[in-house]
Write an enzyme that holds these catalytic residues in place. Sequence first.
Site: not given
Ligand code: ADP
Ligand code: MG
Length: 465
Positions: A113, A133, A135, A140, A291, A352, A356-357, A436
Amino acid sequence: MFPDGDILEGLRARLDEAADYALLNGLLKYTPQGRLNHAPFALTPCPIDPACQHRMEALTASFNRLAHAVARDRAFLEDTLAPAAAVDDFTARLLKLARSGAGNQPIHLAITRSDYFIHQPAPEAPPQIRQVELNTIAASYPGLAERVYRLHRFLLQDTPLERRLLANDPPPVIAEAFAEAFARYGHPGARVLMVVQPGESNVFDQRLQEIALRERGLITRRASLEEIARQGTLKEGHLLVRGEVAAITYFRAAYGPEDFQSEDAFKARALIEASSTIAVPSLYAQLAGAKKVQKVLTEPRTLRRFLPSGQAAPVEACFAALYDLDEEVDAGGRRVAAWRLAIDNTAGFVLKPQREGGGNNYFDDELRRMLTGMTPDARPAYVLMERIRPAPHQAVLVREREARAVPAVSEIGRFGAYVADGEREVINRDAGYLVRTKERDTPEGGVSAGFGYLDSLLLTDPGDP
Ligand code: ADP
Ligand code: MG
Protein backbone atom coordinates in the site's frame (compact mmCIF):
# COMPACT_ATOMS: atom_id res chain seq x y z
CA MET A 1 -14.17 21.78 0.14
CA PHE A 2 -17.08 19.42 0.46
CA PRO A 3 -19.05 20.33 -2.64
CA ASP A 4 -22.52 20.83 -1.28
CA GLY A 5 -23.46 22.44 2.06
CA ASP A 6 -27.01 21.12 2.09
CA ILE A 7 -25.87 17.58 1.54
CA LEU A 8 -23.30 18.02 4.31
CA GLU A 9 -26.03 19.11 6.72
CA GLY A 10 -28.20 16.24 5.54
CA LEU A 11 -25.40 13.79 6.35
CA ARG A 12 -24.93 15.19 9.84
CA ALA A 13 -28.59 14.65 10.54
CA ARG A 14 -28.20 10.98 9.65
CA LEU A 15 -25.50 10.19 12.19
CA ASP A 16 -27.45 7.47 14.01
CA GLU A 17 -28.53 5.85 10.79
CA ALA A 18 -24.94 5.89 9.53
CA ALA A 19 -23.56 4.37 12.74
CA ASP A 20 -26.23 1.65 12.65
CA TYR A 21 -25.47 0.95 9.00
CA ALA A 22 -21.79 0.67 9.88
CA LEU A 23 -22.54 -1.85 12.63
CA LEU A 24 -24.92 -3.84 10.44
CA ASN A 25 -22.44 -4.02 7.59
CA GLY A 26 -19.27 -4.98 9.37
CA LEU A 27 -17.51 -1.63 9.55
CA LEU A 28 -16.30 -2.83 12.93
CA LYS A 29 -13.39 -2.57 15.27
CA TYR A 30 -12.64 -3.18 18.91
CA THR A 31 -12.11 0.02 20.84
CA PRO A 32 -8.85 0.42 22.79
CA GLN A 33 -10.88 -0.64 25.87
CA GLY A 34 -11.81 -3.89 24.13
CA ARG A 35 -15.45 -3.05 23.38
CA LEU A 36 -16.95 -3.81 20.00
CA ASN A 37 -18.04 -0.73 18.08
CA HIS A 38 -18.13 0.74 14.60
CA ALA A 39 -14.69 1.72 13.31
CA PRO A 40 -14.04 5.47 13.31
CA PHE A 41 -15.30 6.86 10.01
CA ALA A 42 -15.89 10.13 8.20
CA LEU A 43 -19.51 10.86 7.35
CA THR A 44 -18.27 12.97 4.45
CA PRO A 45 -16.26 11.39 1.65
CA CYS A 46 -13.00 13.11 0.80
CA PRO A 47 -13.03 15.28 -2.34
CA ILE A 48 -10.25 14.57 -4.83
CA ASP A 49 -9.27 16.04 -8.16
CA PRO A 50 -9.91 13.37 -10.85
CA ALA A 51 -6.55 13.95 -12.57
CA CYS A 52 -4.71 13.48 -9.25
CA GLN A 53 -6.69 10.37 -8.52
CA HIS A 54 -5.84 8.95 -11.92
CA ARG A 55 -2.10 9.62 -11.53
CA MET A 56 -2.06 8.08 -8.10
CA GLU A 57 -3.74 4.91 -9.28
CA ALA A 58 -1.29 4.67 -12.17
CA LEU A 59 1.70 4.77 -9.80
CA THR A 60 0.78 1.50 -8.10
CA ALA A 61 2.22 -0.80 -10.77
CA SER A 62 5.54 1.05 -10.72
CA PHE A 63 5.82 0.87 -6.93
CA ASN A 64 5.00 -2.84 -7.00
CA ARG A 65 7.74 -3.40 -9.54
CA LEU A 66 10.18 -1.21 -7.65
CA ALA A 67 9.59 -3.04 -4.37
CA HIS A 68 10.14 -6.38 -6.06
CA ALA A 69 13.33 -5.26 -7.80
CA VAL A 70 14.71 -3.89 -4.52
CA ALA A 71 13.75 -7.03 -2.59
CA ARG A 72 15.75 -9.10 -5.07
CA ASP A 73 18.89 -7.00 -4.65
CA ARG A 74 20.16 -8.29 -1.35
CA ALA A 75 23.57 -6.62 -1.59
CA PHE A 76 21.85 -3.26 -2.05
CA LEU A 77 19.63 -3.83 0.99
CA GLU A 78 22.60 -4.96 3.09
CA ASP A 79 24.61 -1.87 2.15
CA THR A 80 21.71 0.52 2.61
CA LEU A 81 20.63 -0.83 5.98
CA ALA A 82 24.07 -1.58 7.50
CA PRO A 83 24.48 1.87 9.17
CA ALA A 84 20.99 1.68 10.72
CA ALA A 85 21.49 -1.94 11.75
CA ALA A 86 24.70 -0.98 13.55
CA VAL A 87 22.67 1.10 16.03
CA ASP A 88 19.14 -0.27 15.77
CA ASP A 89 18.81 -3.72 17.20
CA PHE A 90 15.50 -4.56 15.52
CA THR A 91 16.78 -3.73 12.03
CA ALA A 92 19.91 -5.77 12.79
CA ARG A 93 17.86 -8.78 13.81
CA LEU A 94 15.64 -8.61 10.73
CA LEU A 95 18.69 -8.44 8.47
CA LYS A 96 20.30 -11.36 10.23
CA LEU A 97 17.13 -13.42 9.89
CA ALA A 98 16.86 -12.47 6.22
CA ARG A 99 20.39 -13.75 5.58
CA SER A 100 19.62 -17.03 7.29
CA GLY A 101 16.60 -17.67 5.03
CA ALA A 102 16.40 -20.47 2.50
CA GLY A 103 15.96 -17.93 -0.28
CA ASN A 104 14.86 -20.55 -2.77
CA GLN A 105 11.21 -19.56 -3.21
CA PRO A 106 10.99 -17.97 -6.68
CA ILE A 107 7.29 -17.14 -6.32
CA HIS A 108 6.89 -13.63 -5.00
CA LEU A 109 3.51 -12.42 -3.73
CA ALA A 110 3.25 -8.87 -2.50
CA ILE A 111 0.33 -6.92 -1.08
CA THR A 112 1.52 -3.34 -0.84
CA ARG A 113 0.00 0.00 0.00
CA SER A 114 1.52 3.24 -1.16
CA ASP A 115 0.35 6.17 0.99
CA TYR A 116 0.06 9.74 -0.27
CA PHE A 117 -1.02 13.22 0.63
CA ILE A 118 -2.17 15.70 -1.95
CA HIS A 119 0.19 18.61 -1.52
CA GLN A 120 -1.17 22.05 -2.25
CA PRO A 121 1.80 24.41 -2.64
CA ALA A 122 -0.43 27.49 -3.03
CA PRO A 123 -4.20 27.97 -3.28
CA GLU A 124 -4.14 28.52 -7.06
CA ALA A 125 -1.39 26.01 -7.87
CA PRO A 126 -2.25 22.57 -9.29
CA PRO A 127 -2.34 19.89 -6.59
CA GLN A 128 0.63 17.53 -6.41
CA ILE A 129 0.90 13.96 -5.19
CA ARG A 130 3.39 13.36 -2.39
CA GLN A 131 4.19 9.87 -1.17
CA VAL A 132 4.33 9.33 2.59
CA GLU A 133 5.65 5.79 2.40
CA LEU A 134 5.32 2.42 0.71
CA ASN A 135 4.08 -0.34 3.01
CA THR A 136 5.44 -3.75 2.11
CA ILE A 137 4.23 -5.55 5.23
CA ALA A 138 0.79 -5.86 6.83
CA ALA A 139 -0.86 -3.26 4.59
CA SER A 140 -4.11 -3.02 6.48
CA TYR A 141 -7.74 -2.03 5.87
CA PRO A 142 -8.53 -3.59 2.48
CA GLY A 143 -11.74 -4.95 3.99
CA LEU A 144 -12.92 -1.97 6.01
CA ALA A 145 -12.06 0.38 3.12
CA GLU A 146 -14.72 -1.39 1.08
CA ARG A 147 -17.18 -1.19 3.98
CA VAL A 148 -16.81 2.56 4.36
CA TYR A 149 -17.23 3.02 0.61
CA ARG A 150 -20.43 1.00 0.94
CA LEU A 151 -21.59 3.25 3.78
CA HIS A 152 -20.98 6.37 1.70
CA ARG A 153 -22.75 4.88 -1.29
CA PHE A 154 -25.75 4.23 0.96
CA LEU A 155 -25.68 7.74 2.42
CA LEU A 156 -25.34 9.50 -0.93
CA GLN A 157 -27.89 7.38 -2.73
CA ASP A 158 -30.22 9.53 -4.85
CA THR A 159 -28.14 12.67 -4.33
CA PRO A 160 -26.19 14.38 -7.13
CA LEU A 161 -22.95 13.20 -5.48
CA GLU A 162 -23.71 9.51 -5.82
CA ARG A 163 -22.14 9.10 -9.24
CA ARG A 164 -18.94 10.85 -8.15
CA LEU A 165 -18.14 8.44 -5.35
CA LEU A 166 -15.14 6.34 -6.36
CA ALA A 167 -15.93 2.62 -6.18
CA ASN A 168 -13.61 0.59 -3.98
CA ASP A 169 -13.31 -3.15 -3.33
CA PRO A 170 -9.73 -4.28 -2.59
CA PRO A 171 -10.27 -7.79 -1.09
CA PRO A 172 -11.19 -9.68 -4.30
CA VAL A 173 -8.27 -8.19 -6.23
CA ILE A 174 -5.92 -9.14 -3.42
CA ALA A 175 -7.50 -12.60 -3.32
CA GLU A 176 -6.88 -13.04 -7.03
CA ALA A 177 -3.15 -12.51 -6.49
CA PHE A 178 -3.21 -14.97 -3.59
CA ALA A 179 -4.98 -17.55 -5.77
CA GLU A 180 -2.39 -17.17 -8.52
CA ALA A 181 0.55 -17.60 -6.14
CA PHE A 182 -1.20 -20.46 -4.37
CA ALA A 183 -1.73 -22.34 -7.63
CA ARG A 184 1.92 -21.93 -8.53
CA TYR A 185 2.98 -23.34 -5.18
CA GLY A 186 1.39 -26.56 -6.37
CA HIS A 187 0.04 -28.06 -3.17
CA PRO A 188 -3.75 -28.09 -3.51
CA GLY A 189 -4.58 -29.16 0.06
CA ALA A 190 -2.44 -26.44 1.59
CA ARG A 191 -3.64 -23.43 3.61
CA VAL A 192 -2.98 -19.73 3.83
CA LEU A 193 -1.44 -18.95 7.19
CA MET A 194 -2.24 -15.48 8.52
CA VAL A 195 0.21 -14.27 11.14
CA VAL A 196 -1.73 -12.17 13.63
CA GLN A 197 -1.31 -10.42 16.95
CA PRO A 198 -3.10 -11.99 19.89
CA GLY A 199 -6.17 -9.87 20.71
CA GLU A 200 -6.05 -7.92 17.41
CA SER A 201 -8.45 -4.95 17.48
CA ASN A 202 -8.65 -4.85 13.68
CA VAL A 203 -9.73 -8.47 13.33
CA PHE A 204 -12.82 -7.68 11.20
CA ASP A 205 -10.73 -6.15 8.46
CA GLN A 206 -8.70 -9.35 8.41
CA ARG A 207 -11.83 -11.51 8.41
CA LEU A 208 -13.16 -9.69 5.36
CA GLN A 209 -9.95 -10.54 3.51
CA GLU A 210 -10.22 -14.15 4.71
CA ILE A 211 -13.76 -14.32 3.32
CA ALA A 212 -12.57 -13.02 -0.05
CA LEU A 213 -9.84 -15.69 -0.03
CA ARG A 214 -12.41 -18.34 0.81
CA GLU A 215 -14.42 -17.23 -2.22
CA ARG A 216 -11.34 -18.10 -4.30
CA GLY A 217 -11.21 -21.51 -2.61
CA LEU A 218 -8.39 -20.64 -0.22
CA ILE A 219 -8.73 -21.56 3.43
CA THR A 220 -7.00 -19.38 6.00
CA ARG A 221 -5.64 -20.37 9.38
CA ARG A 222 -4.68 -17.75 11.92
CA ALA A 223 -1.72 -18.01 14.28
CA SER A 224 0.49 -15.72 16.31
CA LEU A 225 4.28 -15.98 16.10
CA GLU A 226 4.33 -17.70 19.49
CA GLU A 227 1.82 -20.28 18.29
CA ILE A 228 3.87 -20.89 15.17
CA ALA A 229 6.96 -21.40 17.31
CA ARG A 230 5.12 -24.06 19.31
CA GLN A 231 3.03 -25.67 16.59
CA GLY A 232 5.15 -25.23 13.46
CA THR A 233 7.65 -27.59 11.85
CA LEU A 234 9.49 -28.10 8.59
CA LYS A 235 8.72 -31.09 6.43
CA GLU A 236 10.52 -31.56 3.12
CA GLY A 237 10.95 -27.80 3.00
CA HIS A 238 7.27 -27.05 3.61
CA LEU A 239 6.12 -25.04 6.59
CA LEU A 240 3.61 -27.10 8.58
CA VAL A 241 1.49 -25.54 11.29
CA ARG A 242 -0.79 -27.85 13.29
CA GLY A 243 -0.01 -30.47 10.67
CA GLU A 244 -1.16 -28.38 7.67
CA VAL A 245 1.08 -27.08 4.89
CA ALA A 246 1.16 -23.28 4.66
CA ALA A 247 1.53 -22.49 0.97
CA ILE A 248 1.38 -18.78 1.76
CA THR A 249 2.25 -17.05 5.02
CA TYR A 250 0.57 -13.66 5.13
CA PHE A 251 1.86 -11.25 7.74
CA ARG A 252 -0.69 -9.00 9.38
CA ALA A 253 1.70 -8.72 12.35
CA ALA A 254 5.45 -9.03 13.00
CA TYR A 255 6.44 -5.65 11.60
CA GLY A 256 7.64 -4.13 14.89
CA PRO A 257 9.56 -5.01 18.06
CA GLU A 258 6.28 -5.24 20.03
CA ASP A 259 5.57 -8.50 18.22
CA PHE A 260 9.01 -9.89 19.05
CA GLN A 261 9.05 -9.83 22.82
CA SER A 262 10.07 -13.45 23.17
CA GLU A 263 12.81 -15.48 21.56
CA ASP A 264 10.02 -17.79 20.40
CA ALA A 265 8.76 -15.03 18.12
CA PHE A 266 12.15 -14.76 16.44
CA LYS A 267 12.28 -18.54 16.24
CA ALA A 268 8.93 -18.57 14.43
CA ARG A 269 10.01 -15.87 12.00
CA ALA A 270 13.19 -17.83 11.25
CA LEU A 271 11.20 -21.02 10.72
CA ILE A 272 8.94 -19.31 8.20
CA GLU A 273 11.90 -17.90 6.30
CA ALA A 274 13.70 -21.25 6.32
CA SER A 275 10.76 -22.93 4.62
CA SER A 276 9.46 -22.77 1.07
CA THR A 277 6.22 -21.02 2.11
CA ILE A 278 5.49 -17.90 0.07
CA ALA A 279 5.98 -15.23 2.72
CA VAL A 280 3.96 -12.05 2.18
CA PRO A 281 6.39 -10.43 2.55
CA SER A 282 9.68 -12.28 2.70
CA LEU A 283 12.14 -10.55 5.01
CA TYR A 284 13.97 -8.89 2.12
CA ALA A 285 10.66 -7.69 0.69
CA GLN A 286 9.77 -6.33 4.12
CA LEU A 287 13.11 -4.52 4.34
CA ALA A 288 12.56 -3.03 0.88
CA GLY A 289 9.90 -0.91 2.62
CA ALA A 290 12.29 0.45 5.27
CA LYS A 291 12.48 4.23 5.71
CA LYS A 292 16.22 4.20 4.95
CA VAL A 293 15.55 2.41 1.67
CA GLN A 294 12.87 4.95 0.84
CA LYS A 295 15.42 7.68 1.46
CA VAL A 296 18.06 6.13 -0.79
CA LEU A 297 15.53 5.60 -3.59
CA THR A 298 14.96 9.37 -3.79
CA GLU A 299 18.44 9.56 -5.37
CA PRO A 300 17.72 9.62 -9.13
CA ARG A 301 20.53 7.26 -10.08
CA THR A 302 19.62 4.72 -7.44
CA LEU A 303 15.98 4.73 -8.49
CA ARG A 304 17.01 4.08 -12.08
CA ARG A 305 18.92 0.98 -11.07
CA PHE A 306 15.55 -0.55 -10.29
CA LEU A 307 13.12 1.07 -12.72
CA PRO A 308 13.41 1.95 -16.40
CA SER A 309 13.58 5.71 -17.00
CA GLY A 310 10.03 6.07 -18.33
CA GLN A 311 8.62 4.62 -15.12
CA ALA A 312 11.13 6.32 -12.84
CA ALA A 313 10.07 9.85 -13.79
CA PRO A 314 6.47 9.81 -12.47
CA VAL A 315 7.60 7.89 -9.39
CA GLU A 316 10.27 10.46 -8.69
CA ALA A 317 7.79 13.29 -9.14
CA CYS A 318 5.81 12.11 -6.10
CA PHE A 319 8.76 11.86 -3.70
CA ALA A 320 9.07 14.31 -0.84
CA ALA A 321 12.60 15.25 0.20
CA LEU A 322 14.27 12.77 2.57
CA TYR A 323 17.58 13.18 4.41
CA ASP A 324 19.98 11.27 6.56
CA LEU A 325 20.48 13.24 9.74
CA ASP A 326 24.16 13.92 9.10
CA GLU A 327 23.68 14.72 5.46
CA GLU A 328 24.83 18.21 4.46
CA VAL A 329 22.06 20.28 2.96
CA ASP A 330 21.84 23.74 1.54
CA ALA A 331 20.35 26.33 3.89
CA GLY A 332 20.24 29.66 2.12
CA GLY A 333 23.76 29.34 0.71
CA ARG A 334 25.25 27.66 3.80
CA ARG A 335 25.93 23.94 4.11
CA VAL A 336 24.54 22.50 7.32
CA ALA A 337 23.72 19.06 8.64
CA ALA A 338 20.08 18.18 8.03
CA TRP A 339 19.45 17.57 11.74
CA ARG A 340 20.56 21.12 12.58
CA LEU A 341 18.35 22.55 9.90
CA ALA A 342 15.40 20.60 11.31
CA ILE A 343 15.98 21.95 14.83
CA ASP A 344 15.69 25.47 13.43
CA ASN A 345 12.64 24.59 11.35
CA THR A 346 10.71 21.93 13.24
CA ALA A 347 7.51 22.65 11.29
CA GLY A 348 9.24 21.72 8.04
CA PHE A 349 10.23 18.14 8.93
CA VAL A 350 9.19 14.77 10.32
CA LEU A 351 11.72 12.61 12.19
CA LYS A 352 11.27 8.90 11.50
CA PRO A 353 12.91 5.81 13.03
CA GLN A 354 13.11 2.46 11.18
CA ARG A 355 9.66 1.42 12.28
CA GLU A 356 6.28 0.53 10.82
CA GLY A 357 2.78 0.60 12.18
CA GLY A 358 2.15 4.22 13.09
CA GLY A 359 2.78 6.29 16.18
CA ASN A 360 6.57 6.18 15.84
CA ASN A 361 7.40 9.54 14.31
CA TYR A 362 8.37 12.84 15.88
CA PHE A 363 6.88 16.21 15.00
CA ASP A 364 7.28 19.81 16.16
CA ASP A 365 8.59 20.22 19.73
CA GLU A 366 9.12 16.51 20.17
CA LEU A 367 11.25 16.47 17.06
CA ARG A 368 13.38 19.30 18.47
CA ARG A 369 13.72 17.53 21.80
CA MET A 370 14.74 14.27 20.10
CA LEU A 371 17.28 15.88 17.81
CA THR A 372 18.78 18.04 20.54
CA GLY A 373 19.18 15.10 22.89
CA MET A 374 20.38 12.56 20.32
CA THR A 375 23.97 11.33 20.47
CA PRO A 376 25.75 11.32 17.08
CA ASP A 377 26.04 7.55 17.02
CA ALA A 378 22.22 7.16 17.21
CA ARG A 379 21.54 9.31 14.14
CA PRO A 380 21.89 6.60 11.46
CA ALA A 381 18.77 4.90 12.83
CA TYR A 382 16.57 7.81 11.65
CA VAL A 383 15.65 9.78 8.57
CA LEU A 384 14.26 13.28 8.26
CA MET A 385 11.45 13.85 5.83
CA GLU A 386 10.06 17.06 4.45
CA ARG A 387 6.73 17.68 6.16
CA ILE A 388 3.92 17.48 3.65
CA ARG A 389 1.15 20.05 4.09
CA PRO A 390 -2.03 18.76 2.50
CA ALA A 391 -4.88 21.17 1.87
CA PRO A 392 -7.59 20.84 4.54
CA HIS A 393 -11.22 20.12 3.73
CA GLN A 394 -14.32 20.29 5.89
CA ALA A 395 -15.21 16.86 7.28
CA VAL A 396 -17.55 15.29 9.80
CA LEU A 397 -15.67 12.65 11.79
CA VAL A 398 -17.44 9.97 13.82
CA ARG A 399 -16.04 7.95 16.69
CA GLU A 400 -18.25 5.89 18.98
CA ARG A 401 -21.38 7.52 17.55
CA GLU A 402 -20.19 11.04 18.23
CA ALA A 403 -19.71 13.41 15.33
CA ARG A 404 -17.52 16.47 15.07
CA ALA A 405 -17.27 18.85 12.11
CA VAL A 406 -13.64 19.86 11.72
CA PRO A 407 -11.11 21.00 9.15
CA ALA A 408 -9.43 17.75 8.17
CA VAL A 409 -6.75 16.32 5.93
CA SER A 410 -6.75 12.95 4.21
CA GLU A 411 -4.05 10.40 3.55
CA ILE A 412 -4.79 8.20 0.56
CA GLY A 413 -3.28 4.76 0.16
CA ARG A 414 -3.36 2.68 -3.02
CA PHE A 415 -3.28 -1.08 -2.54
CA GLY A 416 -1.11 -3.08 -4.89
CA ALA A 417 -1.34 -6.79 -5.67
CA TYR A 418 1.70 -8.36 -7.27
CA VAL A 419 2.83 -11.83 -8.27
CA ALA A 420 6.14 -12.66 -9.90
CA ASP A 421 7.74 -15.98 -10.68
CA GLY A 422 11.46 -15.38 -10.63
CA GLU A 423 11.90 -12.23 -12.64
CA ARG A 424 8.72 -12.73 -14.59
CA GLU A 425 5.81 -10.55 -13.59
CA VAL A 426 2.56 -12.50 -13.52
CA ILE A 427 0.13 -10.06 -11.86
CA ASN A 428 0.71 -6.38 -11.24
CA ARG A 429 -2.48 -4.57 -10.30
CA ASP A 430 -3.81 -1.63 -8.40
CA ALA A 431 -6.28 -3.13 -5.93
CA GLY A 432 -8.21 -0.09 -4.75
CA TYR A 433 -7.69 2.45 -2.05
CA LEU A 434 -7.77 3.43 1.60
CA VAL A 435 -8.52 6.92 2.84
CA ARG A 436 -7.67 7.90 6.39
CA THR A 437 -8.94 11.32 7.32
CA LYS A 438 -7.80 13.12 10.45
CA GLU A 439 -8.10 16.51 12.07
CA ARG A 440 -5.89 19.01 10.34
CA ASP A 441 -3.59 19.58 13.29
CA THR A 442 -3.05 15.95 14.27
CA PRO A 443 0.40 15.00 13.02
CA GLU A 444 0.18 11.17 13.13
CA GLY A 445 -2.50 9.45 11.10
CA GLY A 446 -3.14 5.76 11.81
CA VAL A 447 -6.67 4.50 12.43
CA SER A 448 -5.36 1.74 14.70
CA ALA A 449 -3.11 4.26 16.42
CA GLY A 450 -6.29 6.21 17.23
CA PHE A 451 -5.94 9.30 15.03
CA GLY A 452 -7.50 8.46 11.70
CA TYR A 453 -11.05 7.94 10.41
CA LEU A 454 -11.86 5.62 7.52
CA ASP A 455 -13.12 7.45 4.49
CA SER A 456 -13.63 7.16 0.74
CA LEU A 457 -13.08 9.35 -2.30
CA LEU A 458 -15.43 11.70 -4.05
CA LEU A 459 -14.29 12.97 -7.44
CA THR A 460 -14.64 16.72 -7.76
CA ASP A 461 -16.30 18.14 -10.83
CA PRO A 462 -14.20 20.50 -12.92
CA GLY A 463 -16.74 23.20 -11.95
CA ASP A 464 -16.25 22.80 -8.16
CA PRO A 465 -14.17 25.34 -6.31
P1 ADP B 1 4.46 4.18 9.67
O1 ADP B 1 5.30 3.25 8.88
O2 ADP B 1 4.72 4.08 11.13
O3 ADP B 1 3.02 4.07 9.32
P2 ADP B 1 4.51 6.65 8.18
O4 ADP B 1 5.67 7.07 7.40
O5 ADP B 1 3.35 6.15 7.40
O6 ADP B 1 4.98 5.63 9.28
O7 ADP B 1 4.01 7.87 9.08
C1 ADP B 1 2.94 7.75 9.99
C2 ADP B 1 2.02 8.96 9.86
O8 ADP B 1 2.73 10.18 10.07
C3 ADP B 1 1.43 9.11 8.48
O9 ADP B 1 0.27 8.33 8.37
C4 ADP B 1 1.18 10.60 8.39
O10 ADP B 1 -0.04 10.94 9.02
C5 ADP B 1 2.31 11.19 9.18
N1 ADP B 1 3.43 11.56 8.30
C6 ADP B 1 4.43 10.75 7.89
N2 ADP B 1 5.27 11.37 7.04
C7 ADP B 1 4.80 12.61 6.89
C8 ADP B 1 5.24 13.76 6.15
N3 ADP B 1 6.33 13.71 5.40
N4 ADP B 1 4.50 14.89 6.22
C9 ADP B 1 3.38 14.95 6.99
N5 ADP B 1 2.93 13.91 7.73
C10 ADP B 1 3.62 12.75 7.68
MG1 MG C 1 2.22 4.38 7.31
